[in-house]
Design a protein around this motif. Structure first.
Motif, PDB file in Angstrom:
ATOM      1  N   GLN A  33     -53.226 -28.251  75.362  1.00  0.00           N
ATOM      2  CA  GLN A  33     -52.748 -29.363  74.540  1.00  0.00           C
ATOM      3  C   GLN A  33     -52.857 -30.698  75.261  1.00  0.00           C
ATOM      4  OE1 GLN A  33     -48.806 -28.523  73.061  1.00  0.00           O
ATOM      5  NE2 GLN A  33     -49.506 -26.857  71.735  1.00  0.00           N
ATOM      6  N   VAL A  34     -53.089 -30.665  76.559  1.00  0.00           N
ATOM      7  CA  VAL A  34     -53.282 -31.924  77.289  1.00  0.00           C
ATOM      8  C   VAL A  34     -54.602 -32.588  76.907  1.00  0.00           C
ATOM      9  CG1 VAL A  34     -51.883 -31.210  79.259  1.00  0.00           C
ATOM     10  CG2 VAL A  34     -54.345 -30.733  79.270  1.00  0.00           C
ATOM     11  N   TYR A  35     -55.528 -31.828  76.302  1.00  0.00           N
ATOM     12  CA  TYR A  35     -56.856 -32.366  76.002  1.00  0.00           C
ATOM     13  C   TYR A  35     -56.926 -32.941  74.588  1.00  0.00           C
ATOM     14  CZ  TYR A  35     -58.393 -30.245  80.327  1.00  0.00           C
ATOM     15  OH  TYR A  35     -58.533 -29.929  81.654  1.00  0.00           O
ATOM     16  N   LYS A  36     -57.476 -34.122  74.487  1.00  0.00           N
ATOM     17  CA  LYS A  36     -57.652 -34.787  73.206  1.00  0.00           C
ATOM     18  C   LYS A  36     -58.631 -34.010  72.327  1.00  0.00           C
ATOM     19  CE  LYS A  36     -56.886 -39.346  75.281  1.00  0.00           C
ATOM     20  NZ  LYS A  36     -57.464 -40.668  75.591  1.00  0.00           N
ATOM     21  N   GLU A  37     -58.429 -34.102  71.022  1.00  0.00           N
ATOM     22  CA  GLU A  37     -59.316 -33.554  69.988  1.00  0.00           C
ATOM     23  C   GLU A  37     -59.204 -32.042  69.815  1.00  0.00           C
ATOM     24  OE1 GLU A  37     -63.325 -35.416  69.706  1.00  0.00           O
ATOM     25  OE2 GLU A  37     -62.757 -36.420  71.575  1.00  0.00           O
ATOM     26  N   PHE A  38     -58.607 -31.360  70.753  1.00  0.00           N
ATOM     27  CA  PHE A  38     -58.382 -29.921  70.599  1.00  0.00           C
ATOM     28  C   PHE A  38     -56.986 -29.744  70.012  1.00  0.00           C
ATOM     29  CE2 PHE A  38     -62.106 -29.823  73.067  1.00  0.00           C
ATOM     30  CZ  PHE A  38     -62.646 -28.542  73.004  1.00  0.00           C
ATOM     31  N   ILE A 216     -68.372 -28.970  68.731  1.00  0.00           N
ATOM     32  CA  ILE A 216     -69.682 -28.504  69.197  1.00  0.00           C
ATOM     33  C   ILE A 216     -70.726 -29.593  68.988  1.00  0.00           C
ATOM     34  CG2 ILE A 216     -71.563 -26.880  68.744  1.00  0.00           C
ATOM     35  CD1 ILE A 216     -69.428 -24.776  68.090  1.00  0.00           C
ATOM     36  N   ASN A 217     -70.692 -30.219  67.822  1.00  0.00           N
ATOM     37  CA  ASN A 217     -71.670 -31.270  67.522  1.00  0.00           C
ATOM     38  C   ASN A 217     -71.509 -32.473  68.451  1.00  0.00           C
ATOM     39  OD1 ASN A 217     -72.777 -29.773  65.444  1.00  0.00           O
ATOM     40  ND2 ASN A 217     -71.484 -30.699  63.863  1.00  0.00           N
ATOM     41  N   ARG A 218     -70.264 -32.726  68.853  1.00  0.00           N
ATOM     42  CA  ARG A 218     -70.016 -33.904  69.687  1.00  0.00           C
ATOM     43  C   ARG A 218     -70.256 -33.636  71.171  1.00  0.00           C
ATOM     44  NH1 ARG A 218     -64.875 -38.062  69.315  1.00  0.00           N
ATOM     45  NH2 ARG A 218     -65.610 -39.487  70.933  1.00  0.00           N
ATOM     46  N   TYR A 219     -69.860 -32.458  71.647  1.00  0.00           N
ATOM     47  CA  TYR A 219     -69.888 -32.202  73.083  1.00  0.00           C
ATOM     48  C   TYR A 219     -70.865 -31.100  73.502  1.00  0.00           C
ATOM     49  CZ  TYR A 219     -65.610 -34.974  73.006  1.00  0.00           C
ATOM     50  OH  TYR A 219     -64.694 -35.983  72.822  1.00  0.00           O
ATOM     51  N   GLY A 220     -71.397 -30.379  72.537  1.00  0.00           N
ATOM     52  CA  GLY A 220     -72.282 -29.267  72.875  1.00  0.00           C
ATOM     53  C   GLY A 220     -71.503 -27.980  73.065  1.00  0.00           C
ATOM     54  N   GLY A 221     -72.155 -26.866  72.776  1.00  0.00           N
ATOM     55  CA  GLY A 221     -71.472 -25.579  72.827  1.00  0.00           C
ATOM     56  C   GLY A 221     -71.116 -25.102  74.216  1.00  0.00           C
ATOM     57  N   ASP A 222     -71.642 -25.765  75.259  1.00  0.00           N
ATOM     58  CA  ASP A 222     -71.356 -25.341  76.632  1.00  0.00           C
ATOM     59  C   ASP A 222     -70.064 -25.923  77.194  1.00  0.00           C
ATOM     60  OD1 ASP A 222     -73.676 -23.821  76.711  1.00  0.00           O
ATOM     61  OD2 ASP A 222     -74.883 -25.466  77.510  1.00  0.00           O
ATOM     62  N   LEU A 223     -69.408 -26.791  76.443  1.00  0.00           N
ATOM     63  CA  LEU A 223     -68.143 -27.359  76.909  1.00  0.00           C
ATOM     64  C   LEU A 223     -67.171 -26.227  77.228  1.00  0.00           C
ATOM     65  CD1 LEU A 223     -66.598 -30.144  77.214  1.00  0.00           C
ATOM     66  CD2 LEU A 223     -65.617 -29.623  74.973  1.00  0.00           C
ATOM     67  N   SER A 224     -66.589 -26.253  78.417  1.00  0.00           N
ATOM     68  CA  SER A 224     -65.767 -25.122  78.870  1.00  0.00           C
ATOM     69  C   SER A 224     -64.588 -24.840  77.953  1.00  0.00           C
ATOM     70  CB  SER A 224     -65.272 -25.375  80.303  1.00  0.00           C
ATOM     71  OG  SER A 224     -64.493 -26.556  80.368  1.00  0.00           O
ATOM     72  N   LEU A 225     -63.993 -25.872  77.397  1.00  0.00           N
ATOM     73  CA  LEU A 225     -62.839 -25.659  76.514  1.00  0.00           C
ATOM     74  C   LEU A 225     -63.206 -24.888  75.255  1.00  0.00           C
ATOM     75  CD1 LEU A 225     -61.075 -29.125  76.783  1.00  0.00           C
ATOM     76  CD2 LEU A 225     -60.093 -26.936  77.447  1.00  0.00           C
ATOM     77  N   LEU A 226     -64.487 -24.929  74.876  1.00  0.00           N
ATOM     78  CA  LEU A 226     -64.931 -24.192  73.689  1.00  0.00           C
ATOM     79  C   LEU A 226     -65.120 -22.706  73.975  1.00  0.00           C
ATOM     80  CD1 LEU A 226     -67.404 -26.803  72.182  1.00  0.00           C
ATOM     81  CD2 LEU A 226     -65.305 -25.952  71.116  1.00  0.00           C
TER      82      LEU A 226
END
Length: 318
Positions: A33-38, A216-226
């Motif tokens: 929850q510390v991360y924005k947009e998630f 995914i569209n904004r950061y790519g599917g490799d983003l660790s949080l995803l």
């Protein structure tokens, strides 16, 4: 005050009620929850809840950045000091990330070593058995606390060693804060699976799939949080690897496994007073416990006022 428990146990709702009645503010203790947009997938407090009681340590980091436990600890300790110097507000530390809670409640001494991504990748290619063998050579004391299958903590211990030249076990310890704390724990036994399943469906109805697709569209599917709980399963669905029903089923299963690990973690803490989330008299029992622990809730009339119980009508014959 600290309110903990497994995911979906109702700790946020209880903390919100107590904070409203005790002039409290809520400090999140959730590592996502510390991360924005998630938002939806991490069950962040709604805007309505945040309007009722001030919330902190939520949305403080960009998804592409890394917030270390030491970063979290420093920000939380600063906030708590500010609150204590303020106008009588009570800080509520609320969440299910045990390491975050311990960082504050026990004052963990944390090596301030930033993540070494290149080193992590190099070590990761060796495999966990080899990495653990390395750790046994350079820091045998650490392996007494780190399970052989715990890749995350093994890599962190090696990272600290190679970055500082000193074993992580020599750099850790505790420096408890000088203020008192009251621990409240919530659990709901066998009902937890139903709660998790219900909340997962609520997330889907609230637009969780759209949230994952947008990220995914904004950061790519490799983003660790995803690749974390819920997001990874919906990502599989969006890739066409599984159906939505399968993604939901896997999310429920994996969340239940995660909740079991949370239970194991928190049950080790003897200071926690546990309550049943399903108890219809939950708030009254918690309030009674707090009266004994804090000793400042006042008369029965004052308790009822804080609890929102309307005053009884005067007895016309008394």
């Amino acid at each position: 005050m600290i309110v903990v428990g497994p995911t979906a146990s109702g700790k946020s709702g209880l903390a919100l009620q107590l904070a409203q009645r005790l002039n409290g503010v809520i400090l999140g203790a959730d590592s996502r929850q510390v991360y924005k947009e998630f938002d939806i997938g991490t069950a962040k407090p709604s805007k309505a809840d945040q309007d009722l009681v001030p919330h902190y340590l939520i949305d403080i980091c960009k998804p592409t950045a890394t917030l270390t436990v030491a970063d979290y600890q420093g920000e939380a300790q600063r906030l708590i000091c500010d609150i204590h110097r303020g106008q009588g507000q009570m800080p509520f530390l609320v969440g299910g990330t045990g390491l975050y809670v311990n960082a504050i409640a026990k004052g963990l001494i944390i090596p301030k070593v930033a993540p070494q991504e290149t080193l992590r990748q190099q070590l990761g290619t060796l495999g966990q058995p080899q990495c653990y063998a390395f750790l046994q050579q350079v820091d045998p004391a650490a392996t007494q606390r780190i399970h052989p299958n715990d890749a995350v903590r093994t890599l962190r211990a090696l990272e600290v060693y190679y970055a500082t030249g000193q074993p992580i076990s020599d750099q850790q310890g505790e420096n408890p804060p000088n203020y008192s704390m009251v621990y409240i724990g919530l659990d709901c036994g066998e009902d937890l699976r139903q709660r998790i399943e219900r909340r997962t469906h609520q997330m889907i109805d609230a637009g969780f799939v759209d949230e994952v697709e947008r990220l995914i569209n904004r950061y790519g599917g490799d983003l660790s949080l995803l690749n974390t709980l819920g997001y990874a399963e919906i990502k599989q669905y969006l890739a066409g690897d599984i159906t939505l029903a399968e993604a939901i089923m896997l999310t429920v299963r994996h969340t239940q496994q995660f909740a079991k690990r949370q239970r194991t973690w928190f049950r080790k803490e003897r200071a926690i007073e546990w309550f049943d989330s399903n108890d219809p008299e939950l708030i009254g029992k918690v309030w009674g416990y707090l009266q004994g622990e804090l000793g400042f809730l006042g008369s029965e009339r004052e308790q009822n006022r804080l609890l929102g119980v309307p005053p009884s009508s005067p007895n016309p014959h008394g």
